[in-house]
Design an enzyme around this catalytic site. Sequence first.
Site, PDB file in Angstrom:
ATOM      1  N   GLY A 101     161.250  39.426   1.188  1.00  0.00           N
ATOM      2  CA  GLY A 101     160.047  39.843   0.443  1.00  0.00           C
ATOM      3  C   GLY A 101     160.420  40.760  -0.706  1.00  0.00           C
TER       4      GLY A 101
ATOM      5  CD1 TRP B 166     158.706  35.430  -3.936  1.00  0.00           C
ATOM      6  CD2 TRP B 166     157.606  37.334  -4.293  1.00  0.00           C
ATOM      7  NE1 TRP B 166     157.533  35.119  -4.578  1.00  0.00           N
ATOM      8  CE2 TRP B 166     156.841  36.271  -4.818  1.00  0.00           C
ATOM      9  CE3 TRP B 166     157.101  38.636  -4.401  1.00  0.00           C
ATOM     10  CZ2 TRP B 166     155.606  36.464  -5.439  1.00  0.00           C
ATOM     11  CZ3 TRP B 166     155.887  38.826  -5.020  1.00  0.00           C
ATOM     12  CH2 TRP B 166     155.153  37.756  -5.525  1.00  0.00           C
ATOM     13  CG  HIS B 167     158.122  42.301  -4.779  1.00  0.00           C
ATOM     14  ND1 HIS B 167     158.065  42.057  -3.430  1.00  0.00           N
ATOM     15  CD2 HIS B 167     156.861  42.560  -5.168  1.00  0.00           C
ATOM     16  CE1 HIS B 167     156.816  42.182  -3.029  1.00  0.00           C
ATOM     17  NE2 HIS B 167     156.060  42.480  -4.059  1.00  0.00           N
ATOM     18  N   GLY B 168     161.853  40.999  -7.089  1.00  0.00           N
ATOM     19  CA  GLY B 168     162.710  41.132  -8.263  1.00  0.00           C
ATOM     20  C   GLY B 168     164.163  40.933  -7.905  1.00  0.00           C
TER      21      GLY B 168
ATOM     22  CG  PHE C 167     157.547  41.075  -9.442  1.00  0.00           C
ATOM     23  CD1 PHE C 167     158.733  41.649  -9.880  1.00  0.00           C
ATOM     24  CD2 PHE C 167     156.519  41.892  -9.070  1.00  0.00           C
ATOM     25  CE1 PHE C 167     158.874  43.027  -9.933  1.00  0.00           C
ATOM     26  CE2 PHE C 167     156.662  43.273  -9.110  1.00  0.00           C
ATOM     27  CZ  PHE C 167     157.832  43.835  -9.541  1.00  0.00           C
TER      28      PHE C 167
END
Lengths: 469, 369
Positions: A320, A323-325, A469
């Site tokens: 997770g 996934w953001h960056g 993102f």
Amino acid sequence: MLFNQIEFLILFAAVFGLLVVIRANGPRKLVLLAASLYFYAYWDWRFLGLLAFGTVIDYVVALAMEATDDARRRKRLLLFSLVTNLGLLGFFKYFNFFIESFQAAFGGLLGLNLQTLTWIILPVGISFYTFQTLSYTIDVYRRELPACRRFTDFALFVSFFPQLVAGPIVRAHDFLPQLTQDRPLSWRRAGEGFALFSFGLFKKVFIADRIAGFVDGVFASPDVYGGLTVWIAVFAYAVQIYCDFSGYSDMAIGTARALGYDFCVNFDHPYLSRSITEFWRRWHMSLSTWLRDYLYIPLGGNRRGPGRTYVNLMLTMLLGGLWHGAAWTFVVWGFIHGGVLALERWLRPALAPRTAAWPAVARALLGWAYTLLVVLVAWVFFRAPDFGTAAAVLRRMFVDFDGVLWVQPFTVFAVLLMAAIQALQLTPLAHLRQPRMLSVVTPAVVFLCWWLVLAFPATGFTPFIYFQF
Amino acid sequence: MFTEHDAPPRAFAVRWLAGLCLATLLAALLTAPFTDSVVPYVNDPAVLGLVPVPGHVHRQRAEGWGDSRFGRFGVSVHDDVTALRGPTVAIWGDSYVEAWQVDDPDKVAAQVTALCGADGLTGVGVGQSGRAAADVVFLLPRYEKLFSPEAHYIVLPHLSDVLPDGLRFFDDPPRLVEVPFTAGSLGLRPILERFHLQLFWRAARTAVNGADGNRVVRLRPGPVKRPGAGAGGLGGTKYDRPVVLPSDATLEYLLAALDAATERPLVFIYTPAVPRIRANAVETQDQDAAAARHVAALAARRGIGFLDLSAAFVRAYQQTGEFPRGFHNGVPGSGHWNALGHRLVAEAICADRADRARPGGGSSAPGAR
């Protein structure tokens, strides 16, 4: 195209006007699809091909999966979809990251300079629409959802412009059925949509953008500022990212509602949470439920014993975070959340009986303070561009408080205002926040938001944080 | 989330219109103390240009927090500069001297009066946003007819204020052109000011021009080619880049013009952007120090003084921990002078005047008038 650009208002007005004139559902959807493609092309038309490629692959794969009962063939098709989607996401989002990480680790040792290879542009919204299409193919594979037969419907599901670039991550089983029904426009829905859009715009432009300068300034020079200033900046960032992202979600939901479609709620007063577990039920709910349904549960969830549950939680949050960056700081952010989620699950059985006798208020306050502290510390890694900056911010927060004092009144006001608005939810006055179309109060609040947004705009360009993102 | 049933369009429209009226009233009341007022201008034949309407009190909130009352001829602090008795000094400059960010008693002119007022000296600030040293060439003779300063101090917050700008001061060949001060919506400003409509004025401007005032509506699909992108374009403000000096002949042309404009002593006051916060540190070295020394040397040849206050600004920061520039609602160390900055400039003027009174003294410059 940003929701707070005049061009978006022009596009919306044109689309809304066409939908008022065109009554039939089919042509209306074509208008929406054309508008969505234009919305995406406005940023860069060259990436329309990428969007179309992913859309065609998943449309065809889903139909093929539905057409066969051969379990191995279905699995192969699913694997093909996963590899294609995640391959594209991985290439565009993480190629530069891996090159930079490899360069940092081995570049000096091997005498290589790979920086010239980091030329990949991140397509806007790829993380969101990839997760959206993945959920569709997985649902079809699980036979929880019939494959969409009409290509234009599926293309509209993937590219519907209110949620295309920054969510909420809409599930196919929520949205595709809406496309098969007539979605009548109404004054009430238009008013509701306009109200939601306005509240989101207020949060984004009047709050988030106006405190961005303070937060950016402190995070750019954390060694210069004193402890109080850094603490205010960390609180302010918590407000900024909430107002930025939930503001975007409100605008997306409001836009869709005005056009006749419903999206799920994405935020529910996350800073009132009394545990990190609860925080993830309130923050970016469309992502947290996606991660739960398509990652945590397939990994085994909590069905394979405590040890495996902790590992699953940690893996889910690490991914997770990534996934953001594409940066190690996001991995650490995920690690903190995953670690605390595992810790809560481990300690809860032992702590619950011991604290049962405590006054409910004391338990709530303690839980809230602990959750807020964890969230704030994790935000430091989320916001900091590198570990050096994060370390400097944490040092100023907890160890060395000396430095320049900068207390920006508007930032303090914004933090207190958002705290008050969140706290209102705990009081009997919470119902005042429910918009009412037949009352004069909601329109008054809506227009007050517009006056403030127009009269006190932030200068400089501040894109939505989640666009990266 | 929404509890009511569909409203008939008429009732819907009435309630939304009532909401708009209520919101407008609320917005006007709630924001009044936090909104910059609109400055009305009038054409003043004595100085051949636009000046703020005498007697108007301007409220500045966007940067700093100050109230400024304008006197005649665009001079703040003093209602009528022609009525001043005793010795005066003129302080020329741009928005730094105009100083809307601070209250009148904190402005450099008032602080000069307060600091060296024992000698009966009065400071007169003649500042207007956007003004550079070249403008002073044209304005000096006009203001000398209104009051008789014993010396002129020209504030240079950045060396670009003495460089060719392609607007009023040209290079190759060097020449000066008077650029009249302009302000948008001159006819509308008195009405906006009279009826306190600044909120709606700001809102309308944002709606039309965008937050930065440079809205360009683009409906064509991207990508957009950004000027300077990928071409080594320099970002940031002028304070982030070292100045590039023109030829000495160009600079000397301006200095000669200033020299010819008055018989009174002329002194530049240079206040570079240090100390300031940059790249996770407090920067105390002026990146233009060498260029400033060169300009000072050229000025000295004309008998024009040059006071470099970078050391004084840095020393004040080191002693007090306060920056001479910047405000609580901006970034510490960046932006216009705050009250401390104005005081440091006032102290420098008073010290220079005391120095000048000594035989052979004046502006730390050999040959200064």
